[in-house]
Design a protein around this motif. Structure first.
Motif, mmCIF file in Angstrom:
data_model
loop_
_atom_site.group_PDB
_atom_site.id
_atom_site.type_symbol
_atom_site.label_atom_id
_atom_site.label_comp_id
_atom_site.label_asym_id
_atom_site.label_seq_id
_atom_site.Cartn_x
_atom_site.Cartn_y
_atom_site.Cartn_z
ATOM 1 N N PRO A 25 0.894 -1.256 0.059
ATOM 2 C CA PRO A 25 0.049 -0.040 0.006
ATOM 3 C C PRO A 25 0.883 1.405 -0.135
ATOM 4 O O PRO A 25 0.376 2.242 -0.549
ATOM 5 C CB PRO A 25 -0.971 -0.098 1.361
ATOM 6 N N PRO A 26 2.182 1.480 0.749
ATOM 7 C CA PRO A 26 2.562 2.728 0.831
ATOM 8 C C PRO A 26 3.103 3.024 -0.676
ATOM 9 O O PRO A 26 3.176 4.315 -1.188
ATOM 10 C CB PRO A 26 3.953 2.509 1.646
ATOM 11 N N THR A 27 3.435 1.985 -1.703
ATOM 12 C CA THR A 27 4.018 2.471 -3.001
ATOM 13 C C THR A 27 2.546 2.228 -3.906
ATOM 14 O O THR A 27 3.004 2.335 -5.205
ATOM 15 C CB THR A 27 5.150 1.678 -3.136
ATOM 16 N N ARG A 28 1.606 1.668 -3.425
ATOM 17 C CA ARG A 28 0.405 1.378 -4.193
ATOM 18 C C ARG A 28 0.880 0.433 -5.587
ATOM 19 O O ARG A 28 0.676 0.739 -6.519
ATOM 20 C CB ARG A 28 -0.001 2.700 -4.607
ATOM 21 N N THR A 29 1.447 -0.524 -5.103
ATOM 22 C CA THR A 29 1.995 -1.604 -5.914
ATOM 23 C C THR A 29 1.778 -2.866 -5.650
ATOM 24 O O THR A 29 1.775 -3.331 -4.629
ATOM 25 C CB THR A 29 3.875 -1.478 -6.022
#
Length: 153
Positions: A80-84
Motif C-alpha cells: 500500500p505505501p507504494t501502491r504496487t
C-alpha cells in the motif's frame, strides 16, 4: 495462503498450482478474489488489468514452463505505501526463458500467439524475469502494477 509480508504493511498470497490450463484458471480466480478483498474491487480498471497480467503470466508458465509432474508457483503481493501489486510466477523450466523486456516484437498478422508479453509490457509498470533463486531449476517471471487507488480495510 494469505500472509502478512515480513517487515511491511502489505499483504501477500501464494500458492502452488498444477501446471495445466485448469491450474492457471484457478490461480486467476483466487487472485481476483484476493485483490477484491485487498480493496482493488471487481469491475474496476486496475482489478481487470492486474488479473489480465496475472493470467498471461500463469498461461505462459503452463504453455512454456511445463514439466510433467511439476507445479508452478504464484506469489501475489501488495504494498500500500507504494501502491504496487507484484505478481511472481515461478515455473520449473530454465531453458525456455522469455525475451528481455526491451526485446519484445509484435508477431505477424497470421501468428496465433506471441502477444501475451506485449500485453504485460503495456499494462504493467515494470516486468522481467530471473533464474530461480537458490539455484533450483526454473525461472520466475514477475510484473509490477502501480494503481492510483487506496486500499480499503
Amino acid at each position: 495462503m494469505t500472509t502478512q509480508l515480513p517487515g511491511s504493511v502489505g499483504a501477500g498470497f501464494e500458492m502452488r498450482f498444477t501446471s495445466t490450463p485448469r491450474g492457471a484458471r484457478l490461480a486467476r480466480r483466487l487472485a481476483a478474489h484476493r485483490l477484491d478483498a485487498w480493496g482493488i474491487p471487481y469491475g474496476t480498471g486496475p482489478h481487470e488489468e492486474i488479473v489480465l497480467v496475472l493470467g498471461e503470466l500463469t498461461a505462459n508458465a503452463v504453455r512454456h514452463g511445463h514439466v510433467p509432474g511439476r507445479d508452478f508457483h504464484l506469489l501475489l503481493s501488495l504494498s500500500p505505501p507504494t501502491r504496487t501489486v507484484r505478481i511472481e510466477v515461478t515455473d520449473p523450466r530454465t531453458e525456455r526463458t522469455p525475451p528481455e523486456p526491451g526485446a519484445l516484437f509484435a508477431p505477424g498478422a497470421e501468428d496465433t500467439g506471441g502477444r501475451g508479453l506485449l500485453l504485460v509490457a503495456a499494462l504493467a509498470a515494470r516486468w522481467g524475469w530471473c533464474l530461480r533463486p537458490g539455484g533450483g531449476p526454473g525461472k520466475t517471471v514477475w510484473a509490477e502494477y502501480d494503481w492510483p487507488g487506496v486500499v480499503v480495510g
